[in-house]
Write a protein that holds these residues in place. Structure first.
Motif: not given
Lengths: 468, 468
Positions: A191, A244-245, A248-250, A267, A271, A274-275, B250, B267-268, B271-272, B274
Motif C-alpha cells: 500500500h 489508523f482510524r 486514515d492510514l493504509l 489497514v 479492520v 477494530i472489529d 481498499l 477503506v478509511d 474503518v469509521d 465498523i
C-alpha cells in the motif's frame, strides 16, 4: 476521466428494489445446489463451483453446511484447498479442517500464507497442536513465526507482516518504479513505499497514488510524507487501530528497539482488529469469552459457567443484605414487592454510565485529565434522573399500598441508589484501568454488586428506621 | 530491498520501556504548554505549535481543553483553520465551533472537504443549522450534498465519495500512468483505478501495486481484477463494512440503478463505519443513544430518561408478579430473601445468549438457515447450566434456611428460568430482526422482563404450591 466533486450529476431516483440488502451474501439457492450435488456425489461439479469462489465466500459456504456435508466438501477440496480460506474460518470449523487434513497438510497451507496470517493461525491453535504443526513447517517459516510469537499478545510484533517494500530516499520516482517492475521478490500487494536510511530506519512513507502522480525525476525524499508515526513492536493493537482510524492510514512502519524497520501493519489487519476489539468489549460486558455459534453446547455451557458463578456470588451477597431485614419484611410485606424496583433501576442507570466509561476509555476520550469532570457530570446525571424517578416511583408506591410514608422511603432510596450508580459506573472502570485490568471484563459484576447492595440496603434500612 | 518472509531476523528482546503504551496520544506536557501559552496570551506561539499538528492530533487537543481555553484556541485558529479537523471532532464540540465561527466560515470550511466528509458534516447538523450552512455553500457543492442526502441514511450513496479515477480497459499501463501524471483534476489520494466500459459501467479494478509491478505495455483489461463486487447506492453501510472486512478491500465502486459508476467507497470510511456500528450495538444494548462525554449533564440525563422509563415499566411488572404472592411471602419470608437470585441468574444467562445473538445477526453468522440449530443449542446450554446452578443454589437455600423442600423449589425454578433465558435470549432478537427492528435496541428490555417475570413467578408459584 476523473470524476471531480460535481462533474457527474447523480440521478436522484433510488432503485425500487434494493439489491444491497443481501448483495454480498452467498445466495441460498447456491448453497442448496451444492448440498444437492454433494448428496448426489457429483464431485466434479462441486469442485468446479467452489474453486471459482472468492476465499471469503468459500469460507462462508463451508461454515453454513451441516457438519456431515461440510466434511464431504472439505475432502473434495483438500487437494486444491485455497490457504486464504483458513484465516476466514470460524475457529471451531478450522479445528475440523485440521483434524480432517492432518498436521502435514495443514502446515503446508500455513507455510504459503503471508507471515501475519500464518502467525494468527498458529497462535489460535492449542499448544499441543501448535507444536505438531510447527514441527512440520519449513525451517524459515517456523523461525519467522517463532519470532513473532515471542512478542506479547495483541502487540504490533504479533500482527505485523514482514513483507514490505523499503527504498532509499535518494532514489527518484523513476528508479523506484523501475525497481518495482523488475525486482524478483515483491510482496503480492503493498500500500506504500517506506523510505529508509542506510541503517534501515524509516524516514517517511510514499503513498502509491503520490508516486503515480508525479514526474519520474522527483526524488522520493521530496515526495515522502514525514508526519508518519512509527509503531514500536510492543504497541498494543487497540492503540494501533485508533491511530489508523484517526489518521486514515493504509500502512504504517513497525520498528524494533533500535528504530530499525522490521515490518509493517496494513489497514486490512486493522479492520479486523477494530472489529475484534469492539466485539471483545461487547462480549466482556456480557461475561462471554467467545461468540462461536459453531462450538458444541457442552463447551459453550462450560465457557459461560465461570461468569455465572461470579454472578451467583454477587446475587447471594444481595440476598444476605435482604436477610438482614427479614424481621422488617415479615411486618411490611410490601417491601418485598417493591424492593426489586430500586435495585433494578440502579442497575440500569449504572450500566448506562458504565458503557459510556468503557467506550470512552477504549477510544481514549476518557483520560486522567478529564476523569474528575466526567465523574461529577455522571453523579449529577444520576441525581437528576434519581429525582425524576423518585417522584414517579414514590407516587406508584403510595397509590399501590396507600401509604405516603412508604412512598417517601422508596423515593429516598431511589435517589441514593441512582447517584451511587452514576458514581460507581464511572469510578469502577477508572480504577480497574488504573490497575491495568481490562474494565470491560470485570466492571459489570462490581457495578451490579454495588447497585444491588446499595439498593436493597438503603430501601430496607430506611424502611426499618422510619416505618416500624 | 524487499523484506521477504524471513530475510531480516527480528531481534528477540523487547524494549524495556514501552513507548507504544501512549505512542499515539498527545503528550500531556504539550497540552500543558498550550494551556500556559493561552493563559499568557502568547498567540503567535500557540498558532505556531498547533498549525504543525496532524489534523487528528489538533482535534484531540481541541477536545481536551477546558471550554474557556478551547474557545480562545479556536479564535486563534479561525483564520487558518484546517477543515480536515472538523470531521474528527466530537459532535458537541463541533457545535461549539459552528457557533463561534458562524455559518459563513463554517460553510467555507465544509466546501473544501472531500464530498463524503462534507456530506457527513452537513448530515450531523440539526435541520435549521443545515439550511443555514447549505445556503452559504457554493452552488456546485450544495448540489452534490443535496444529491447525497437524498439517499437513505447509512446507505452507500451517503458515504461514498465522488472523487475517483475511472479509465477505459483498452488503455495500456503506460497510458494510464501518463494520464495520472498529467491530468489536471486528480483526487488527492486514490487506492485503485476503476476500469469502465463506454457507458461508464465498472468492469474491474486495478490495484495500484499491480499497476506498478508490470511493464508499460500491459493492457489494463488484462491486469484488472474482475472478481470485484459492485455496491448499489442503496446498500447498507453495515453490509459494506462486512464486505470490506471479508475481502480485504481498499476501495469498491458504487453504481446507480442503471449500473453506472457514480462514486467509490474507500477503506478509511469503512474503518469509521465498523467502529460506529460496533459502538452502536454496544450502546443500544445498554439503552444509550450516544456516548458524548462532552454534552451537558441535563442533556445527558434527558437522553437516558426514556430507556429508564421503559425499564421502570418492566420493574413494576415484576413487582406485580411478586404482589400476586404477598400472602405466601408473609408466611415464608425466606422467599423474599432468595427470590432475587433466581431472577438475577436468569437475567445474566439470558444476556450472554442475547449478546451472542445480536453479534451473530450483525456479522451475518446467525441466518434463517441455522437459526433453529442455534436456538436448540442455546436451550440446551441453558438446561446444562440451569442444572448445575440448581444444585448449587438448592444446597445454599437448604443449608441457609435448614429446609430441604425450599432447596428443591428454588432448584426447580432455577432450571425453568435458565432454560427460558436461553430460549428467549435467542428468540427475541430473531423475532425483532424478522420485523425489521434493530435487535440491539430493544432486546434487553424484553429479555429482562421475561427472566424477571418467569423467575419470580416460577419460584413463588412453586413455593405456594408445595411449601404452604
Amino acid at each position: 476521466m476523473t470524476d471531480s466533486f460535481s462533474q457527474k450529476p447523480i440521478r436522484k431516483e433510488i432503485p425500487a428494489s434494493v439489491p444491497g440488502d443481501e448483495g454480498f451474501d452467498l445466495n441460498p439457492d447456491f448453497i442448496d445446489e451444492i448440498l444437492t450435488a454433494l448428496d448426489e456425489q457429483q464431485t466434479e461439479h462441486v469442485l468446479e463451483q467452489v474453486i471459482g469462489l472468492h476465499y471469503a465466500d468459500a469460507a462462508v459456504l463451508i461454515e453454513r453446511l451441516p457438519s456431515e456435508q461440510r466434511n464431504h466438501l472439505l475432502k473434495i477440496l483438500q487437494p486444491s484447498f485455497n490457504p486464504e480460506i483458513l484465516p476466514e474460518l470460524d475457529a471451531a470449523i478450522r479445528e475440523e479442517v485440521l483434524e480432517l487434513f492432518g498436521y502435514a497438510d495443514f502446515a503446508a497451507l500455513v507455510a504459503v500464507l503471508d507471515s501475519d496470517d500464518a502467525v494468527y493461525l498458529i497462535d489460535m491453535l492449542d499448544s499441543e497442536e501448535r507444536d505438531k504443526v510447527m514441527a512440520r513447517l519449513p525451517a524459515e517459516e517456523r523461525q519467522v513465526i517463532e519470532q513473532a510469537l515471542a512478542f506479547p499478545d495483541y502487540s504490533a510484533g504479533r500482527i505485523m507482516q514482514r513483507e514490505l517494500v523499503a527504498v532509499p530516499g535518494y532514489w527518484t520516482v523513476g528508479e523506484a518504479v523501475d525497481y518495482l517492475r523488475t525486482a524478483a521478490n515483491m510482496p503480492d500487494d503493498f500500500h506504500a513505499l517506506f523510505v529508509v536510511d542506510p541503517r534501515h530506519r524509516p524516514l517517511g512513507t510514499v503513498r502509491l497514488s503520490a508516486l503515480l502522480k508525479v514526474r519520474r525525476t522527483v526524488l522520493l525524499r521530496d515526495l515522502m510524507s514525514t508526519e508518519m508515526k512509527v509503531i514500536p513492536t510492543a504497541m498494543d493493537q487497540e492503540d494501533i487501530a485508533l491511530l489508523f482510524r484517526q489518521r486514515d492510514l493504509l500502512a504504517a512502519p513497525v520498528v524494533d528497539a533500535s528504530g530499525r524497520l522490521v515490518g509493517c501493519i496494513t489497514v486490512d489487519d486493522v479492520v479486523d482488529v477494530i472489529d475484534e476489539e469492539a466485539e471483545d468489549d461487547m462480549l466482556r460486558l456480557a461475561g462471554l469469552s467467545e461468540t462461536s455459534l459453531y462450538s458444541a453446547a457442552m463447551d459453550t455451557a462450560r465457557s459461560r459457567f465461570t461468569w455465572l458463578v461470579v454472578n451467583l456470588g454477587t446475587a447471594v451477597l444481595a440476598s444476605l443484605v435482604i436477610g438482614m431485614f427479614e424481621a422488617t419484611i415479615e411486618k411490611i410485606v410490601a417491601l418485598a414487592v417493591l424492593m426489586p424496583i430500586v435495585a433494578s433501576m440502579g442497575g440500569n442507570a449504572g450500566t448506562q454510565t458504565l458503557t459510556v466509561a468503557v467506550r470512552g476509555l477504549a477510544m481514549k476520550d476518557l483520560v486522567p485529565e478529564n476523569a474528575r469532570r466526567v465523574l461529577w457530570k455522571e453523579v449529577l446525571v444520576g441525581l437528576l434522573n434519581g429525582l425524576a424517578f423518585a417522584v414517579m416511583v414514590g407516587l406508584v408506591a403510595w397509590l399501590w399500598f396507600d401509604d405516603g410514608r412508604l412512598g417517601v422511603v422508596i423515593a429516598a432510596a431511589m435517589v441514593i441508589n441512582m447517584v451511587c450508580a452514576g458514581l460507581f459506573g464511572i469510578a469502577i472502570p477508572l480504577v480497574l484501568e488504573r490497575f491495568k485490568v481490562d474494565p470491560a471484563v470485570s466492571s459489570t459484576v462490581f457495578l451490579t454488586t454495588v447497585t444491588d447492595v446499595v439498593g436493597f440496603f438503603s430501601f430496607l434500612g430506611l424502611a426499618s428506621l422510619f416505618l416500624l
